[in-house]
Design a protein around this motif. Structure first.
Motif, PDB file in Angstrom:
ATOM      1  N   ASN A 270      33.806  -3.675  14.285  1.00  0.00           N
ATOM      2  CA  ASN A 270      33.567  -4.336  13.004  1.00  0.00           C
ATOM      3  C   ASN A 270      32.178  -4.981  12.986  1.00  0.00           C
ATOM      4  O   ASN A 270      31.865  -5.799  13.859  1.00  0.00           O
ATOM      5  N   THR A 406      37.708  -8.338   5.708  1.00  0.00           N
ATOM      6  CA  THR A 406      36.584  -7.798   6.479  1.00  0.00           C
ATOM      7  C   THR A 406      36.942  -6.473   7.136  1.00  0.00           C
ATOM      8  O   THR A 406      36.081  -5.595   7.305  1.00  0.00           O
ATOM      9  N   GLU A 407      38.202  -6.287   7.498  1.00  0.00           N
ATOM     10  CA  GLU A 407      38.628  -4.992   8.031  1.00  0.00           C
ATOM     11  C   GLU A 407      38.529  -3.917   6.951  1.00  0.00           C
ATOM     12  O   GLU A 407      38.096  -2.783   7.224  1.00  0.00           O
ATOM     13  N   HIS A 410      34.910  -2.996   6.489  1.00  0.00           N
ATOM     14  CA  HIS A 410      34.453  -2.163   7.590  1.00  0.00           C
ATOM     15  C   HIS A 410      34.874  -0.712   7.389  1.00  0.00           C
ATOM     16  O   HIS A 410      34.047   0.217   7.458  1.00  0.00           O
ATOM     17  N   PRO A 452      27.406  -7.351   6.466  1.00  0.00           N
ATOM     18  CA  PRO A 452      27.536  -7.164   7.914  1.00  0.00           C
ATOM     19  C   PRO A 452      26.684  -8.131   8.690  1.00  0.00           C
ATOM     20  O   PRO A 452      25.680  -8.638   8.207  1.00  0.00           O
TER      21      PRO A 452
END
Length: 454
Positions: A270, A406-407, A410, A452
């Motif tokens: 990630n 956030t996963e 990603h 990111p």
């Protein structure tokens, strides 16, 4: 076949895209694990019948827990290769039909080995510097990893020489790191970042997962089940412990088997700083200070069994709910087969509980905590405790929401299959679609847009 509506959603008539992991992989691993648990529970009888040396007692020690990895991981590896034939997938980066002569890329292999050995040395150094690895449950993990270090170094030589013969691009992340530290030209800073994201994840979580193997395994193997059906609390606690053991065992296999021939390599870690902060906050040593102290939500709580005491029916019903939520949580790990790990992209999973929500583990885990702890009920009678406990457990749930977002960000960046799955779930997921409609009532539709990390 698919179509788009005016909102941009993709409507897939035949369901979500095909999962990169078949449902059978995790199931055969589960069968192997349960068989080993039953053998360990009944070892005294087997030893007596076969006149084996040693004590007549259940096999509940830490090495029996470690051996369980073979009985869960072995069937999953065999099924993946013999039935699913994952080693033939292009996503492995391997072309078995065009092997190069052994040693053809010897210079590349040598640089890669230097990168790998330097990585091992740095991770070992970090283990030595971090004091928490040398006390409590982590001592077992350090013993296991220490014993595995020399075989890992020795076996890495034939493995790298063998795999480099068939890799389409043998200059992988390890090569780029090796080239950097040896001063070779052609290495990429971005590839070095990817290398270290993957290995930090593997090093941090492998040690943690190994450290928690023995405790739960011993409870499940040693537990006396006599009269347990008549005790709803004991029954619920044992079943949830068994399900947590399943989760830990299958999850640990996933961290250890990050190998290209199994198509289980870490394709990327990630890249989002928020995802790392949220994930690491949930695990030792960070969790000791954050979840254990700052966000402590169990102050003067007594739990579900205390508040429902006196009503057998309510205890069975509430205990059944907790077992169900834990079963969903374990199912979410089982569905990954040999690919489970935090903070990584290792393919796209669309079956099992992932047909209902994109984050079944997080949803079920948080619901379990709310239902088991009951932070809004306190033994002190203090409204301040009620407010604090409820607020802080809400903060913990918020951390898991950030992990989920956030996963998603990603995977949306990595794989068009996940983008298709994301859109399908927005429209058809039993839980996700309803939450998506509720969200769109208050906010404009949009995918995760986290920035990111560097």
């Amino acid at each position: 076949m698919s179509a788009h509506d005016h909102s941009g959603f993709v409507h897939t008539r035949t369901g979500p895209p095909k999962s990169d992991v078949s449902p059978a992989v995790g199931l055969v691993g589960l069968a192997g694990l349960l068989a080993w648990v039953l053998f360990c529970r009944n070892y005294a009888g087997f030893a007596e019948a076969l006149s084996l040396p040693g004590p007549r007692a259940p096999l509940s020690g830490p090495y029996a827990a470690l051996a369980a990895l073979l009985f869960s991981g072995g069937p999953m590896v065999l099924w993946s290769i013999l039935v699913d034939k994952v080693h033939r997938r292009s996503s492995t980066g391997i072309d078995w039909n065009r092997p190069r002569p052994l040693g053809h890329d010897l210079d590349v292999s040598a640089i890669k080995l230097i990168g790998l050995w330097a990585t091992f040395a740095i991770i070992a150094g970090l283990y030595c510097l971090a004091r928490w690895y040398w006390e409590g449950q982590y001592l077992f993990a350090m013993g296991v990893l220490g014993a595995a270090a020399l075989p890992l170094i020795v076996l890495s030589v034939p493995y790298v020489l063998w795999i480099d013969r068939v890799l389409v691009e043998p200059r992988d992340h390890a090569w780029h790191f090796g080239a950097m530290i040896t001063g070779r030209s052609g290495w990429s800073p971005e590839q070095v970042k990817k290398h270290w994201r993957a290995w930090i994840i593997k090093g941090f979580f492998s040690a943690f997962m190994i450290s928690i193997l023995p405790g739960g395994f011993a409870v499940v193997v040693e537990n006396d089940v006599q009269g347990i059906l008549a005790d709803p609390v004991r029954l619920a606690l044992l079943l949830t412990e068994l399900l947590f053991v399943i989760d830990v065992q299958i999850g640990t296999v996933g961290y250890l088997l990050t190998m290209r021939p199994l198509d289980a390599q870490i394709r990327s870690g990630n890249p989002f700083l928020g995802g790392w902060v949220a994930a690491l906050a949930c695990y030792p040593p960070f969790a000791w200070g954050i979840l254990g102290t700052i966000l402590a939500y169990e102050v003067n709580t007594a739990g579900w069994a205390h508040w429902l005491e006196g009503s057998t029916l309510a205890l069975y019903a509430w205990g059944g709910l907790l077992v169900f939520l834990t079963a969903v949580y374990a199912w979410a790990t089982i569905a990954f087969g040999i690919r489970f790990s935090n903070l990584t992209y290792r393919g796209v999973l669309t079956n099992g509980p992932y047909r209902f929500t994109r984050h079944p583990a997080y949803v079920s885990k948080n619901l379990f905590w709310w239902c088991a702890v009951m932070p809004f009920l306190v033994t002190s009678g203090s409204m301040v405790d009620v407010i604090r406990n409820t607020f802080f457990l809400g903060c913990v749930s918020l951390i898991y929401y950030l992990r989920a977002r956030t996963e998603e960000a990603h995977l949306l960046c990595e794989d068009p299959k996940y983008r298709e799955y994301y859109d399908w779930m927005e429209q058809h997921g039993l839980i996700t679609s309803r939450l998506a409609r509720l969200r769109r009532m208050f906010t404009p539709r949009g995918r995760a847009t986290v920035q990111p990390a560097a």
